[in-house]
Design a protein around this motif. Structure first.
Motif, PDB file in Angstrom:
ATOM      1  N   PHE B   4       0.842  -1.200   0.000  1.00  0.00           N
ATOM      2  CA  PHE B   4       0.000   0.000   0.000  1.00  0.00           C
ATOM      3  C   PHE B   4       0.881   1.256   0.000  1.00  0.00           C
ATOM      4  CE2 PHE B   4      -2.224   3.397   2.193  1.00  0.00           C
ATOM      5  CZ  PHE B   4      -3.435   3.432   1.509  1.00  0.00           C
ATOM      6  N   LEU B   5       1.870   1.252   0.893  1.00  0.00           N
ATOM      7  CA  LEU B   5       2.755   2.416   0.996  1.00  0.00           C
ATOM      8  C   LEU B   5       3.552   2.619  -0.291  1.00  0.00           C
ATOM      9  CD1 LEU B   5       3.968   4.674   2.756  1.00  0.00           C
ATOM     10  CD2 LEU B   5       5.587   3.011   3.652  1.00  0.00           C
ATOM     11  N   LEU B   6       4.041   1.510  -0.845  1.00  0.00           N
ATOM     12  CA  LEU B   6       4.855   1.628  -2.057  1.00  0.00           C
ATOM     13  C   LEU B   6       4.018   2.081  -3.250  1.00  0.00           C
ATOM     14  CD1 LEU B   6       7.116  -1.527  -1.648  1.00  0.00           C
ATOM     15  CD2 LEU B   6       7.861   0.849  -1.638  1.00  0.00           C
ATOM     16  N   GLN B   7       2.790   1.571  -3.361  1.00  0.00           N
ATOM     17  CA  GLN B   7       1.940   2.022  -4.468  1.00  0.00           C
ATOM     18  C   GLN B   7       1.567   3.486  -4.305  1.00  0.00           C
ATOM     19  OE1 GLN B   7       2.247   0.459  -6.942  1.00  0.00           O
ATOM     20  NE2 GLN B   7       0.875  -1.233  -7.328  1.00  0.00           N
ATOM     21  N   LEU B   8       1.438   3.906  -3.057  1.00  0.00           N
ATOM     22  CA  LEU B   8       1.160   5.325  -2.799  1.00  0.00           C
ATOM     23  C   LEU B   8       2.334   6.175  -3.276  1.00  0.00           C
ATOM     24  CD1 LEU B   8      -0.804   7.331  -1.427  1.00  0.00           C
ATOM     25  CD2 LEU B   8       0.525   7.056   0.665  1.00  0.00           C
ATOM     26  N   LEU B   9       3.546   5.722  -2.954  1.00  0.00           N
ATOM     27  CA  LEU B   9       4.743   6.464  -3.396  1.00  0.00           C
ATOM     28  C   LEU B   9       4.850   6.444  -4.921  1.00  0.00           C
ATOM     29  CD1 LEU B   9       7.267   5.237  -0.670  1.00  0.00           C
ATOM     30  CD2 LEU B   9       6.447   7.577  -0.975  1.00  0.00           C
ATOM     31  N   ASN B  10       4.583   5.271  -5.531  1.00  0.00           N
ATOM     32  CA  ASN B  10       4.590   5.196  -7.007  1.00  0.00           C
ATOM     33  C   ASN B  10       3.622   6.206  -7.595  1.00  0.00           C
ATOM     34  OD1 ASN B  10       6.426   3.129  -7.361  1.00  0.00           O
ATOM     35  ND2 ASN B  10       4.883   1.525  -7.224  1.00  0.00           N
ATOM     36  N   GLY B  11       2.449   6.271  -6.993  1.00  0.00           N
ATOM     37  CA  GLY B  11       1.424   7.199  -7.475  1.00  0.00           C
ATOM     38  C   GLY B  11       1.865   8.635  -7.317  1.00  0.00           C
ATOM     39  N   LEU B  12       2.577   8.914  -6.232  1.00  0.00           N
ATOM     40  CA  LEU B  12       3.006  10.289  -5.994  1.00  0.00           C
ATOM     41  C   LEU B  12       4.069  10.735  -7.003  1.00  0.00           C
ATOM     42  CD1 LEU B  12       3.139  10.418  -2.083  1.00  0.00           C
ATOM     43  CD2 LEU B  12       1.506  11.551  -3.598  1.00  0.00           C
ATOM     44  N   ASP B  13       5.021   9.841  -7.328  1.00  0.00           N
ATOM     45  CA  ASP B  13       6.033  10.331  -8.282  1.00  0.00           C
ATOM     46  C   ASP B  13       5.485  10.398  -9.703  1.00  0.00           C
ATOM     47  OD1 ASP B  13       7.936   7.330  -7.933  1.00  0.00           O
ATOM     48  OD2 ASP B  13       6.741   7.843  -9.653  1.00  0.00           O
ATOM     49  N   LYS B  14       4.607   9.442 -10.040  1.00  0.00           N
ATOM     50  CA  LYS B  14       3.942   9.526 -11.350  1.00  0.00           C
ATOM     51  C   LYS B  14       3.045  10.764 -11.367  1.00  0.00           C
ATOM     52  CE  LYS B  14       2.597   5.362 -12.395  1.00  0.00           C
ATOM     53  NZ  LYS B  14       3.707   4.693 -13.078  1.00  0.00           N
ATOM     54  N   GLY B  15       2.320  10.950 -10.280  1.00  0.00           N
ATOM     55  CA  GLY B  15       1.434  12.107 -10.166  1.00  0.00           C
ATOM     56  C   GLY B  15       2.203  13.413 -10.227  1.00  0.00           C
ATOM     57  N   GLY B  16       3.427  13.404  -9.726  1.00  0.00           N
ATOM     58  CA  GLY B  16       4.271  14.611  -9.792  1.00  0.00           C
ATOM     59  C   GLY B  16       4.490  15.036 -11.228  1.00  0.00           C
ATOM     60  N   ALA B  17       4.779  14.049 -12.085  1.00  0.00           N
ATOM     61  CA  ALA B  17       4.990  14.361 -13.511  1.00  0.00           C
ATOM     62  C   ALA B  17       3.694  14.855 -14.139  1.00  0.00           C
ATOM     63  CB  ALA B  17       5.495  13.117 -14.239  1.00  0.00           C
ATOM     64  N   TYR B  18       2.595  14.140 -13.871  1.00  0.00           N
ATOM     65  CA  TYR B  18       1.304  14.559 -14.440  1.00  0.00           C
ATOM     66  C   TYR B  18       0.963  15.974 -13.986  1.00  0.00           C
ATOM     67  CZ  TYR B  18       0.462   9.534 -15.289  1.00  0.00           C
ATOM     68  OH  TYR B  18       0.537   8.224 -15.687  1.00  0.00           O
ATOM     69  N   ALA B  19       1.170  16.225 -12.685  1.00  0.00           N
ATOM     70  CA  ALA B  19       0.775  17.523 -12.121  1.00  0.00           C
ATOM     71  C   ALA B  19       1.586  18.659 -12.722  1.00  0.00           C
ATOM     72  CB  ALA B  19       0.925  17.492 -10.602  1.00  0.00           C
ATOM     73  N   MET B  20       2.895  18.434 -12.906  1.00  0.00           N
ATOM     74  CA  MET B  20       3.727  19.519 -13.457  1.00  0.00           C
ATOM     75  C   MET B  20       3.327  19.846 -14.892  1.00  0.00           C
ATOM     76  SD  MET B  20       7.601  19.425 -12.025  1.00  0.00           S
ATOM     77  CE  MET B  20       7.950  17.701 -11.926  1.00  0.00           C
ATOM     78  N   ILE B  21       3.062  18.820 -15.688  1.00  0.00           N
ATOM     79  CA  ILE B  21       2.661  19.084 -17.082  1.00  0.00           C
ATOM     80  C   ILE B  21       1.275  19.733 -17.100  1.00  0.00           C
ATOM     81  CG2 ILE B  21       2.317  18.088 -19.362  1.00  0.00           C
ATOM     82  CD1 ILE B  21       4.004  15.728 -18.492  1.00  0.00           C
ATOM     83  N   ALA B  22       0.375  19.197 -16.292  1.00  0.00           N
ATOM     84  CA  ALA B  22      -0.992  19.733 -16.276  1.00  0.00           C
ATOM     85  C   ALA B  22      -1.013  21.169 -15.752  1.00  0.00           C
ATOM     86  CB  ALA B  22      -1.882  18.843 -15.414  1.00  0.00           C
ATOM     87  N   LEU B  23      -0.107  21.464 -14.809  1.00  0.00           N
ATOM     88  CA  LEU B  23      -0.032  22.833 -14.275  1.00  0.00           C
ATOM     89  C   LEU B  23       0.300  23.815 -15.406  1.00  0.00           C
ATOM     90  CD1 LEU B  23       0.086  24.712 -11.752  1.00  0.00           C
ATOM     91  CD2 LEU B  23       2.515  24.193 -11.620  1.00  0.00           C
ATOM     92  N   GLY B  24       1.290  23.450 -16.221  1.00  0.00           N
ATOM     93  CA  GLY B  24       1.667  24.307 -17.348  1.00  0.00           C
ATOM     94  C   GLY B  24       0.539  24.458 -18.341  1.00  0.00           C
ATOM     95  N   LEU B  25      -0.123  23.343 -18.638  1.00  0.00           N
ATOM     96  CA  LEU B  25      -1.249  23.388 -19.588  1.00  0.00           C
ATOM     97  C   LEU B  25      -2.343  24.332 -19.094  1.00  0.00           C
ATOM     98  CD1 LEU B  25      -1.896  19.661 -20.616  1.00  0.00           C
ATOM     99  CD2 LEU B  25      -1.581  21.585 -22.161  1.00  0.00           C
ATOM    100  N   THR B  26      -2.622  24.215 -17.793  1.00  0.00           N
ATOM    101  CA  THR B  26      -3.687  25.029 -17.204  1.00  0.00           C
ATOM    102  C   THR B  26      -3.292  26.498 -17.163  1.00  0.00           C
ATOM    103  OG1 THR B  26      -4.306  23.138 -15.885  1.00  0.00           O
ATOM    104  CG2 THR B  26      -5.165  25.242 -15.170  1.00  0.00           C
ATOM    105  N   LEU B  27      -2.026  26.761 -16.861  1.00  0.00           N
ATOM    106  CA  LEU B  27      -1.545  28.146 -16.856  1.00  0.00           C
ATOM    107  C   LEU B  27      -1.767  28.789 -18.222  1.00  0.00           C
ATOM    108  CD1 LEU B  27       1.920  28.443 -15.038  1.00  0.00           C
ATOM    109  CD2 LEU B  27      -0.101  29.868 -14.688  1.00  0.00           C
ATOM    110  N   ILE B  28      -1.412  28.045 -19.260  1.00  0.00           N
ATOM    111  CA  ILE B  28      -1.541  28.582 -20.624  1.00  0.00           C
ATOM    112  C   ILE B  28      -3.012  28.756 -20.987  1.00  0.00           C
ATOM    113  CG2 ILE B  28      -1.150  28.030 -23.062  1.00  0.00           C
ATOM    114  CD1 ILE B  28       1.474  26.657 -22.135  1.00  0.00           C
ATOM    115  N   PHE B  29      -3.809  27.768 -20.634  1.00  0.00           N
ATOM    116  CA  PHE B  29      -5.234  27.876 -20.950  1.00  0.00           C
ATOM    117  C   PHE B  29      -5.885  29.006 -20.157  1.00  0.00           C
ATOM    118  CE2 PHE B  29      -9.721  26.775 -20.417  1.00  0.00           C
ATOM    119  CZ  PHE B  29     -10.090  26.647 -21.751  1.00  0.00           C
ATOM    120  N   GLY B  30      -5.492  29.124 -18.865  1.00  0.00           N
ATOM    121  CA  GLY B  30      -6.096  30.140 -18.006  1.00  0.00           C
ATOM    122  C   GLY B  30      -5.708  31.547 -18.390  1.00  0.00           C
TER     123      GLY B  30
END
Lengths: 454, 342
Positions: B4-30
């Protein structure tokens, strides 16, 4: 009633007319008297013959594709009498006689080629091969680096009536349930890998192991998983789980993590190319090789190895077992000749993908030369049950029943102390061909009739 | 527990990449109202900044061994990086730490690429329909990836994490579990922390600086800000470049996790748009929250127990969530009404 008599003039006129007609009629026949050669698809009419090199230049197997193309270009060069001749100098038949190839092309025609990008996708590979057959007039298609692609292109070549000499394809299906009369495979297969690996793994890690499989979610992955399971379980191993992973997943961390609570002490990575590089590297990064499970050191196994992949994975391959069709460190005369030619041409040793494609090109050329024609059905006859040596791996049989080559199989291990960037694998066992040979009926399928394309 | 803990960490680092790209996309759209399908290409270009920097510092002096020959009969080559010859230990440091140090190259390069992209192309499409923006930016993404393919080839180019952080950390040991029970790769932890810092810095920049305040005001009411005599276009151009830098850094730091290839941007772009839609178009906190949420969901969907109940769920979970969110709440989890619904 009018009585007609034949005058001398009439007879002369009739004779002259008949002669003229006969001459006029026979003229075209004189010019097309060799037209029998046109009764198969893409019969070469000029002084050249064109081969189709259809390899993955993009996608997860692009590394192999690039090396395959290098080898195929080298084969064309050697067939045309250029360079040092490579394995043409060592290629012999069962009776010890040298190859019929004399460095003068094939059947006296200079070898030319066209290339295509399979993109490691079946539909793209079929489109590329179709273009080669229809637009470029190739008589043979070779290359590929995925069993999904090989099965698709083999089917197309069968339908269109040209020969398919597959490159790197390891699935049992290629010469099993999906075999075709116009298709031939020199490379070994999943069954042979499993048969060679099972005893070696049991010997190295014991007979009471529990394996966890991560498997590429397509044709090749399934048969590799099945064969490795079959032969490791025969040694006493158990299988904890077999999990499918998408091709080209990139990050395998989420699939590796569940291994930790599965009670498994061996991870089998049924991955190839870029996927294997990523999954093996990530498994090592997750500390799997440092773990102790059930009092045993955790191990990772890669059923199908290649030197290119091992280089990509770097230090992660050290001590990891796997199997391979051929390795550049073999010291038979054929392998040495090929490594020398390839190394001098490109500055590094060939991969197993390069080797199998080079050999396939030579085997096709030799069969055409012996048949004296490029007619597919004549070539098929020459290749079926053909026995040869001097092309690496020792004496080899092209079995007529399924068009699968049978030869010794290499079990390799990631080298602990490599001496160069290419010296990453060491051959730990050469499994004799008798131990990897099987009944052609076990995988089903039918070769069907040969197709000349007319 | 450990899984459970390891999958949470996996999700967080994958989510980190998704979040950074999505943040840029949203900034441009906004800010610009542009749907930027070339954003994945910026992620890919950032990764290739690391490849380029690594290639530069790894350039080697080649000398021939006096006696040894290869199996193919040519002399064995001895290769030594120039930076190591010239700068000794510092040179070796540059080679080993090429990925994190290449940030120094990536920031100005991505800034220039962002400015050039916005000034040279995107600005001409501000007032055009979204479909035209999508077409032109998607075309640009293909052009960029083909250019990279010409120069770097189609094969993935592995990049190493620095040797000192290339191992796994015994997290379980820190939490009182038996030694070696729960280990997690250092670099993935670093990536997650890095993404948190970058995202935090962007939020702080927009929240606590005058520049950020003006940008936020411009996002809320562009005309009024312009009437106050503020050149909001210039600020929005800088915001575009900032989004390019964030995407570039996300790609650069991801290279030891996933070997960069010319197509990696497209692979992440589709997922990032799903993230933006789920988070809410135009919502910066929504993009970040959805990035991490979907990363974690994707990780847990890969568990065997889950896959046995729902076969193939790991491959469709993101799209399933997007469908459900759009059906229930078309504006996304934190989006404002009017952006995706009437």
């Amino acid at each position: 009633m009018t009585k007609k008599t034949l005058s001398r003039r009439t007879v002369l006129k009739a004779g002259a007319g008949t002669t003229a007609f006969a001459l006029a009629g026979s003229g075209p026949f004189h010019f097309i008297r060799d037209a029998w050669a046109q009764d198969y698809r893409n019969a070469p009419t000029g002084s050249t013959v064109t081969l189709g090199f259809n390899v993955p230049q993009t996608g997860p197997y692009a590394d192999e594709g690039a090396d395959e193309l290098r080898a195929l270009k080298l084969a064309a060069k050697h067939l045309n009498g250029e360079g040092d001749g490579g394995m043409l100098n060592t290629f012999v038949y069962k009776n010890g006689e040298k190859t019929a190839l004399d460095g003068n092309g094939i059947n006296g025609k200079k070898v030319e080629f066209v290339t295509g990008d399979t993109q490691t996708k079946s539909d793209a590979a079929r489109a590329s091969a179709k273009r080669m057959i229809e637009a470029d007039g190739v008589v043979m298609v070779t290359g590929g680096s995925s069993s999904g692609v090989a099965v698709a292109v083999q089917g197309l070549c069968q339908e269109m009536g040209v020969i398919f000499m597959s490159g790197l394809t390891h699935s049992n299906d290629t010469t099993g349930k999906d075999k075709r009369r116009n298709g031939f495979r020199h490379f070994f297969n999943s069954y042979m890998s499993g048969a060679a690996l099972g005893p070696v793994l049991a010997n190295a890690y014991g007979t009471d192991r529990v394996a966890y499989h991560l498997t590429a979610d397509y044709n090749w992955g399934y048969t590799t998983e099945e064969s490795v399971k079959q032969f490791t379980e025969a040694q006493g191993w158990e299988t904890a789980a077999a999990v499918r992973t998408p091709l080209g997943a990139g990050d395998f961390s989420q699939y590796i993590t569940p291994v930790l609570n599965s009670d498994a002490d061996v991870l089998v990575l049924n991955h190839y190319g870029k996927d294997m590089v990523n999954s093996l590297t990530q498994a090592v990064q997750f500390g799997l090789l440092d773990k102790q499970v059930n009092g045993k050191q955790f191990q990772v196994v890669v059923p199908l190895y290649s030197r290119l992949m091992a280089q990509g994975a770097g230090d992660a391959v050290k001590g990891i077992y796997g199997s391979t069709n051929w390795h550049w460190s073999l010291d038979d005369e054929g392998s040495k000749a090929f490594v020398k030619s390839f190394g001098q041409e490109y500055g590094f040793p060939p991969s197993q993908a390069a080797h199998t494609c080079y050999v396939q090109a030579l085997l096709y050329a030799d069969a055409c030369q012996r048949a004296g024609t490029f007619r597919p059905c004549a070539v098929v006859e020459e290749l079926e049950d053909f026995e040869f040596d001097g092309l690496g791996n020792g004496p080899t049989l092209y079995r007529g029943a399924d068009h699968q080559c049978f030869k010794d199989v290499l079990v390799v291990k990631g080298k602990e102390n490599p001496e160069s960037e290419f010296d990453v694998l060491e051959v730990v066992e050469v499994t004799p061909v008798e131990k990897v040979t099987y009944d052609p009926e076990i995988f089903g399928g039918q070769l069907g009739p040969c197709n000349d394309g007319v | 527990m450990e899984v459970f803990l390891l999958q949470l960490l996996n999700g967080l680092d994958k989510g980190g990449a998704y979040a950074m790209i999505a943040l840029g996309l949203t900034l441009i759209f906004g800010t610009l109202g542009v749907v930027n399908f070339a954003h994945g290409a910026l992620f890919m270009l950032g990764a290739f900044c690391a490849v380029t920097f690594n290639a530069l510092v790894s350039m080697q002096q080649v000398t021939l061994h006096p006696t040894e020959t290869t199996a193919w009969g040519t002399p064995v080559e001895i290769k030594t990086p120039y930076v190591e010859l010239w700068f000794g230990d510092f040179g070796r440091f540059l080679v080993e730490f090429s990925v994190p140090v290449s940030i120094l190259l990536a920031v100005p390069v991505m800034l220039l690429i962002g400015l050039a992209m916005e000034r040279g192309l995107i600005r001409h499409f501000y007032k055009r329909p979204h479909i035209e923006q999508i077409l032109v930016t998607f075309g640009l993404a293909i052009v960029l990836q083909e250019i990279v393919k010409i120069f770097y080839g189609a094969n993935p180019i592995p990049q190493s994490a620095p040797p000192s952080v290339d191992q796994a950390l015994d997290i379980g040991g820190l939490l009182g579990f038996p030694p070696g029970e729960i280990v997690y790769p250092y670099w993935r932890l670093i990536y997650f922390l890095f993404s948190a810092v970058v995202i935090g810095a962007v939020f702080a920049f927009l929240r606590y600086t005058t520049f950020g305040m003006v940008v936020r005001a411009g996002m809320a009411d562009r005309e009024t800000v312009t009437l106050l005599g503020i050149n909001i276009d210039r600020r929005f151009t800088i915001v575009f470049a900032l989004a390019a830098i964030v995407a570039g850094l996300a790609g650069l730091m991801y290279t030891p996790i996933l070997s960069p290839d010319y197509h990696m941007g497209m692979d992440f772009l589709v997922i990032s748009f799903v993230v933006v839609v789920v988070g809410g178009m135009g919502s910066l906190p929504g993009a970040v929250a959805a990035g991490f949420l979907l990363g974690i969901l994707q990780s847990f969907a890969s568990l065997n127990e889950v896959k046995q109940i729902f076969p193939g769920i790991d491959q469709i979970i993101l799209y399933l969530v997007a469908v459900v969110v759009l059906l229930v709440r078309p504006r996304g989890l934190m989006g404002q009404k009017g952006v995706m619904e009437t």
